[in-house]
Design an enzyme around this catalytic site. Structure first.
Site, short mmCIF file in Angstrom:
data_model
loop_
_atom_site.label_atom_id
_atom_site.label_comp_id
_atom_site.label_asym_id
_atom_site.label_seq_id
_atom_site.Cartn_x
_atom_site.Cartn_y
_atom_site.Cartn_z
N GLY A 102 0.81 -1.22 0.00
CA GLY A 102 0.00 0.00 0.00
C GLY A 102 0.84 1.27 0.00
O GLY A 102 0.34 2.34 -0.32
N ARG A 103 2.08 1.14 0.40
CA ARG A 103 2.94 2.33 0.37
C ARG A 103 4.38 1.96 0.02
O ARG A 103 5.29 2.77 0.21
CB ARG A 103 2.90 3.05 1.70
CG ARG A 103 3.24 2.20 2.90
CD ARG A 103 3.41 3.06 4.09
NE ARG A 103 3.34 2.30 5.33
CZ ARG A 103 3.53 2.83 6.51
NH1 ARG A 103 3.80 4.11 6.62
NH2 ARG A 103 3.48 2.10 7.59
N LYS A 123 9.82 2.47 0.65
CA LYS A 123 8.67 2.45 1.56
C LYS A 123 8.26 3.88 1.87
O LYS A 123 9.08 4.66 2.37
CB LYS A 123 9.03 1.71 2.85
CG LYS A 123 7.87 1.62 3.83
CD LYS A 123 8.18 0.74 5.01
CE LYS A 123 7.00 0.70 5.98
NZ LYS A 123 7.27 -0.18 7.12
N ASP A 135 -2.66 6.92 2.60
CA ASP A 135 -2.01 7.88 1.70
C ASP A 135 -0.74 7.38 1.01
O ASP A 135 -0.15 8.09 0.20
CB ASP A 135 -1.69 9.17 2.47
CG ASP A 135 -0.78 8.92 3.67
OD1 ASP A 135 -0.33 7.76 3.85
OD2 ASP A 135 -0.51 9.88 4.42
N GLY A 136 -0.28 6.18 1.37
CA GLY A 136 0.93 5.66 0.71
C GLY A 136 2.23 6.26 1.24
O GLY A 136 3.31 5.98 0.70
N ARG A 200 6.17 -12.50 1.02
CA ARG A 200 5.64 -12.76 2.36
C ARG A 200 4.71 -13.97 2.32
O ARG A 200 4.25 -14.35 1.24
CB ARG A 200 4.82 -11.53 2.81
CG ARG A 200 5.61 -10.25 2.78
CD ARG A 200 4.71 -9.07 2.41
NE ARG A 200 5.50 -7.83 2.27
CZ ARG A 200 5.66 -6.94 3.24
NH1 ARG A 200 5.06 -7.11 4.39
NH2 ARG A 200 6.42 -5.88 3.05
N ASP A 271 1.01 -11.29 6.71
CA ASP A 271 1.53 -10.41 5.65
C ASP A 271 2.86 -9.79 6.07
O ASP A 271 3.52 -9.14 5.25
CB ASP A 271 0.52 -9.32 5.29
CG ASP A 271 0.01 -8.57 6.52
OD1 ASP A 271 -0.55 -9.22 7.42
OD2 ASP A 271 0.18 -7.34 6.57
N ASN A 272 3.27 -9.97 7.31
CA ASN A 272 4.53 -9.40 7.76
C ASN A 272 5.58 -10.48 8.05
O ASN A 272 6.57 -10.20 8.72
CB ASN A 272 4.30 -8.56 9.02
CG ASN A 272 3.51 -7.29 8.72
OD1 ASN A 272 3.45 -6.85 7.58
ND2 ASN A 272 2.91 -6.71 9.73
N ASP A 281 9.30 -5.69 7.75
CA ASP A 281 8.25 -4.78 8.20
C ASP A 281 8.45 -4.31 9.63
O ASP A 281 7.82 -4.79 10.57
CB ASP A 281 6.86 -5.44 8.05
CG ASP A 281 6.02 -4.66 7.06
OD1 ASP A 281 6.32 -3.48 6.86
OD2 ASP A 281 5.09 -5.23 6.48
P1 AMP Z 1 1.44 -2.88 8.19
O1 AMP Z 1 0.58 -2.81 9.40
O2 AMP Z 1 2.44 -1.76 8.08
O3 AMP Z 1 2.07 -4.19 7.99
O4 AMP Z 1 0.47 -2.64 6.95
C1 AMP Z 1 -0.65 -3.42 6.69
C2 AMP Z 1 -1.22 -3.04 5.34
O5 AMP Z 1 -1.59 -1.65 5.32
C3 AMP Z 1 -0.26 -3.22 4.17
O6 AMP Z 1 -1.00 -3.59 3.04
C4 AMP Z 1 0.30 -1.83 3.99
O7 AMP Z 1 0.79 -1.60 2.71
C5 AMP Z 1 -0.90 -0.96 4.29
N1 AMP Z 1 -0.53 0.37 4.75
C6 AMP Z 1 0.00 0.71 5.95
N2 AMP Z 1 0.22 2.05 6.02
C7 AMP Z 1 -0.17 2.56 4.83
C8 AMP Z 1 -0.21 3.88 4.28
N3 AMP Z 1 0.19 4.96 4.95
N4 AMP Z 1 -0.67 4.02 3.02
C9 AMP Z 1 -1.10 2.96 2.33
N5 AMP Z 1 -1.11 1.71 2.78
C10 AMP Z 1 -0.65 1.49 4.03
MG MG Z 2 3.03 -4.97 6.60
#
Ligand code: AMP
Ligand code: MG
Length: 518
Positions: A102-103, A123, A135-136, A200, A271-272, A281
């Site tokens: 997502g980002r 990232k 917001d990515g 992953r 996913d992590n 992650d």
């Molecule tokens: P995480 O908790 O960081 O492992 O993220 C879980 C999911 O949320 C993954 O698909 C990430 O890419 C997405 N994600 C986390 N933060 C953001 C962000 N600021 N913008 C877009 N996607 C995000």
């Molecule tokens: Mg993640």
């Protein structure tokens, strides 16, 4: 600056016919073409000399203004072909469907100076089809944490993704750090992750959840060929079983490392977890100060504490079981998958014994030694004792009750020190008897120095570096990076980085409590 790209994932796995960042469900494909979104004023804030040299980049390359442009997401080098990958995952025990990068945006796969393949991924590079409602972007504080911890772990000998650089974007990112309605702008940043594979568990779970067996088949074949080449051979159940068994043993090794150094990942969703057994992650992770198997740094997980320190090996097993479930359609019967999961338990038990031996400085760990360590763990937890200081100190004093004086600085609470001094004395006596059965005192010390770091990325140290960075001074980040390059060495003049958590940091946000907001 020249990098040699060979973008095998793009070439060999099916991609999304649609390109661009609009949010969507992507079926039948493992990646989507999407470019980083340019930022206002990219600036190099920190970089890793080791990762740069792995990629064949010189200090001159880093200083070249083009470097910040490329790694901030404003320009592409020849051979780069940016994409975001598609994965799902179990989050806090529940299937969450499609998640994806997502980002994070991959720039391509570099053939490194040593011949290895290294995927580069930015990232915080802006929206992708997988950004869902977000917001990515990434904030500076979490990017500093990922940058420093990736490198710290690598120097500790823990399998991990690496970080080439930390780039300030010159743009603000709005975050509600504690999800309490106090959103505020913070400086933004981009980290460049580097690893041979960024796949992953969730990459395999998503096609399986959708019944896309042919896609899953392609992904497994690709992963074995690219990331497990020593297993590449005639396709078939035996090869797939050997591969899953290796995923299990690598994960077991990783868990033993985390438990050895006192690292708590904080969000061990499927996913992590990396298919190649790397730490991946870095979010609301934390380092153990006072030894506590029940501790989690992640405020989002505070109620259930699913991802607490002492549970990590079991959680990894649970995650591997989800992965086995995803892979089941490729197998005619489940026996090889079950055998591999049993293999995880055996591999972890063996790795745990090796860890006990190394941390206590013994040549081998028998059942009595496991009890010795379990009793020590109980004491450390009851008496609130710093894990890193205690184990390092234990290897520096002749074993015996008299060692307790020298270990006193590891205790957080005077009253608890006095209350438990007798029990510690007795334990140290037992330990001395055990050591007497061993060979040389020198061998004990050498083993312990190699297993028990002097310097880890203590939560409060990272937060101090972040506070300075917010004030425009990157000196704290650079100093920490330098210390953490040699975590097992005594570094005269840098004693301050080895001290236990000061009292003011006990329950300060960032120092002991972290949210997922990053
Ligand atoms: P995480 O908790 O960081 O492992 O993220 C879980 C999911 O949320 C993954 O698909 C990430 O890419 C997405 N994600 C986390 N933060 C953001 C962000 N600021 N913008 C877009 N996607 C995000
Ligand atoms: Mg993640």
């Amino acid at each position: 600056m020249q990098l040699n790209f060979d973008n095998r994932l793009l070439r060999e796995l099916p991609g999304d016919p649609v390109s661009g960042p609009q949010v969507r469900q992507v079926r039948g494909a493992l990646w989507s073409q999407v470019a980083p979104t340019a930022v206002a004023a990219p600036r190099v804030l920190a970089w890793s000399a080791e990762v740069a040299s792995l990629l064949g980049l010189s200090a001159g390359d880093i200083a070249d203004p083009q470097f910040a442009q490329v790694f901030g997401g404003n320009a592409l080098l020849p051979g780069m072909a940016p994409y975001a990958t598609n994965y799902g995952g179990h989050q806090f025990g529940n299937w969450a469907g499609q998640l994806g990068d997502g980002r994070a945006i991959c720039l391509g796969e570099v053939i490194a100076a040593d011949g290895s393949r290294q995927e580069l991924q930015l990232k915080g590079a802006g929206p992708t089809p997988y950004s869902r409602f977000a917001d990515g972007r990434a904030v500076l504080r979490s990017s500093i944490r990922e940058f420093l911890c990736s490198e710290a772990m690598a120097h500790l000998g823990v399998p991990t993704t690496r970080a080439l650089c930390l780039i300030g974007t010159g743009e603000a990112v709005v975050r509600d750090m504690f999800y309490d309605g106090h959103a505020a702008p913070e400086p933004g940043a981009v980290v460049c992750r580097v690893a041979p594979s960024l796949l992953r568990f969730g990459h395999f779970e998503l096609p399986a959840s959708r019944g896309e067996s042919a896609l899953l088949r392609q992904l497994v074949d690709f992963t074995i060929a690219r990331d497990f080449p020593h297993l590449d051979g005639p396709a078939g159940q035996a090869r797939d079983a050997a591969w899953f068994a290796e995923v299990c043993t690598r994960t077991a090794t990783l868990m033993a490392h985390w438990m050895r150094v006192g690292f708590v990942h904080g969000v061990m969703n499927t996913d992590n977890l990396s298919i190649t057994g790397l730490t991946i992650d870095y979010g609301p992770y934390g380092w153990i100060d006072d030894f506590d198997l029940d501790w989690t740094p992640n405020t989002t997980d505070a109620s259930g504490r699913r991802y607490r320190f002492g549970w990590q090996p079991q959680v990894a097993f649970w995650n591997l079981s989800r992965l086995a479930g995803a892979l089941a359609p490729l197998f005619t019967d489940a026996t090889p998958l079950e055998d591999a999961l049993r293999g995880y338990a055996e591999a972890y038990a063996a790795a745990e014994r090796a860890t006990i031996a190394a941390k206590l400085g013994l040549a081998e760990c028998g059942p009595a030694d496991q009890a010795l360590m379990a009793d020590l763990h109980a004491l450390l937890q009851q008496a609130e004792v710093d894990m890193t200081l205690f184990f390092r100190g234990l290897g520096e004093h002749p074993p015996g009750a008299q060692a307790l004086q020298g270990l006193r600085e590891a205790f957080y609470d005077d009253a608890k020190y006095h209350a438990h001094a007798g029990a510690f004395g007795a334990w140290l006596q037992r330990y001395a008897q055990r050591c007497a059965q061993e060979g040389s005192e020198q061998a004990r010390r050498t083993r312990m120095r190699a297993a028990n770091p002097r310097y880890v990325l203590r939560n409060y140290l990272a937060q101090q570096a972040i506070d300075r960075a917010h004030a425009g001074d990157l000196g704290g980040v650079h100093a920490l990076l330098e210390v953490l390059r040699h975590p097992y060495d005594d570094q005269p003049g840098r004693e301050a980085f080895a001290r236990k958590r000061p009292d003011w940091a006990r329950s300060k946000p960032g120092c002991s409590m972290l949210s997922c907001s990053s």
